[in-house]
Design a protein around this motif. Structure first.
Motif, PDB file in Angstrom:
ATOM      1  N   GLY A 173       0.807  -1.219   0.000  1.00 50.25           N
ATOM      2  CA  GLY A 173       0.000   0.000   0.000  1.00 50.25           C
ATOM      3  C   GLY A 173       0.837   1.264   0.000  1.00 50.25           C
ATOM      4  N   ARG A 174       2.132   1.147  -0.261  1.00 51.02           N
ATOM      5  CA  ARG A 174       3.032   2.299  -0.242  1.00 51.02           C
ATOM      6  C   ARG A 174       3.153   2.917  -1.634  1.00 51.02           C
ATOM      7  N   ARG A 175       3.248   4.231  -1.673  1.00 52.62           N
ATOM      8  CA  ARG A 175       3.375   4.971  -2.936  1.00 52.62           C
ATOM      9  C   ARG A 175       4.822   4.895  -3.440  1.00 52.62           C
ATOM     10  N   VAL A 176       4.976   4.669  -4.750  1.00 51.11           N
ATOM     11  CA  VAL A 176       6.290   4.535  -5.379  1.00 51.11           C
ATOM     12  C   VAL A 176       6.391   5.495  -6.557  1.00 51.11           C
ATOM     13  N   VAL A 177       7.536   6.130  -6.674  1.00 51.36           N
ATOM     14  CA  VAL A 177       7.901   6.890  -7.864  1.00 51.36           C
ATOM     15  C   VAL A 177       9.182   6.249  -8.375  1.00 51.36           C
ATOM     16  N   ASN A 178       9.082   5.561  -9.508  1.00 48.15           N
ATOM     17  CA  ASN A 178      10.218   4.813 -10.030  1.00 48.15           C
ATOM     18  C   ASN A 178      10.745   5.488 -11.289  1.00 48.15           C
ATOM     19  N   ASP A 179      12.004   5.903 -11.246  1.00 46.98           N
ATOM     20  CA  ASP A 179      12.682   6.584 -12.345  1.00 46.98           C
ATOM     21  C   ASP A 179      13.495   5.535 -13.101  1.00 46.98           C
ATOM     22  N   VAL A 180      13.099   5.270 -14.345  1.00 49.58           N
ATOM     23  CA  VAL A 180      13.616   4.122 -15.084  1.00 49.58           C
ATOM     24  C   VAL A 180      14.281   4.560 -16.387  1.00 49.58           C
ATOM     25  N   HIS A 181      15.395   3.924 -16.694  1.00 53.00           N
ATOM     26  CA  HIS A 181      16.053   4.076 -17.996  1.00 53.00           C
ATOM     27  C   HIS A 181      15.956   2.733 -18.702  1.00 53.00           C
ATOM     28  N   ALA A 182      15.599   2.772 -19.975  1.00 51.39           N
ATOM     29  CA  ALA A 182      15.400   1.549 -20.747  1.00 51.39           C
ATOM     30  C   ALA A 182      16.236   1.579 -22.013  1.00 51.39           C
ATOM     31  N   SER A 183      16.693   0.403 -22.399  1.00 52.36           N
ATOM     32  CA  SER A 183      17.361   0.268 -23.696  1.00 52.36           C
ATOM     33  C   SER A 183      16.612  -0.787 -24.504  1.00 52.36           C
TER      34      SER A 183
END
Length: 146
Positions: free
Chosen positions: A80-90
């Motif tokens: 139930g915790r809020r997440v902000v995920n900063d992702v780099h993709a190739s």
């Protein structure tokens, strides 16, 4: 619209079927949470994640034909915790389909947000990373059996 932009447009709309259609049958996907997925597993992972997402927001910050920077905001359902995920993709794209996709993000930063104190203390350890991968994989296997 190129395949990378189409992927994140579909993600923002929570359209897992569209996302899955953008992967080649022999595609390979990898990220810190799921580890390595092959073949239809990547598409099934997106179907699972988008079907369970209640408050998912996806922002494609920048992209080109072989990379993307994106940010996901969501509630991690297990805690139930809020997440902000900063992702780099190739990406490697062949014949208009994704054949390789690798997401990278700070597992420790993610685990601090998603798991709270346990993630703060143990998020850097292989033990917690392994447990998260086993749990994610078990969830995907269960979803695929349905």
């Amino acid at each position: 619209m190129d395949v990378v932009a189409r992927l994140y447009d579909a993600f923002a709309r929570r359209d897992g079927d569209e996302m899955a259609s953008l992967y080649a049958p022999d595609a390979r996907f990898r990220d810190p949470a799921f580890g390595e997925l092959t073949g239809v597993e990547a598409g099934q992972m997106w179907r699972m994640l988008t079907s369970r997402a209640e408050d998912l927001e996806v922002d494609l910050v920048a992209h080109d034909a072989s990379s993307a920077h994106w940010i996901a905001r969501y509630t991690f359902t297990q805690t139930g915790r809020r997440v902000v995920n900063d992702v780099h993709a190739s990406f490697v794209v062949r014949d208009g389909l994704i054949v390789e996709h690798a997401d990278s993000f700070s597992f420790w930063r993610w685990s601090r947000q998603a798991l709270g104190p346990a993630g703060l203390v143990l998020g850097w350890t292989p033990l917690l990373r392994s447990k998260v991968r086993r749990t994610a994989r078990a969830g995907l296997d269960q979803f695929m059996r349905r």
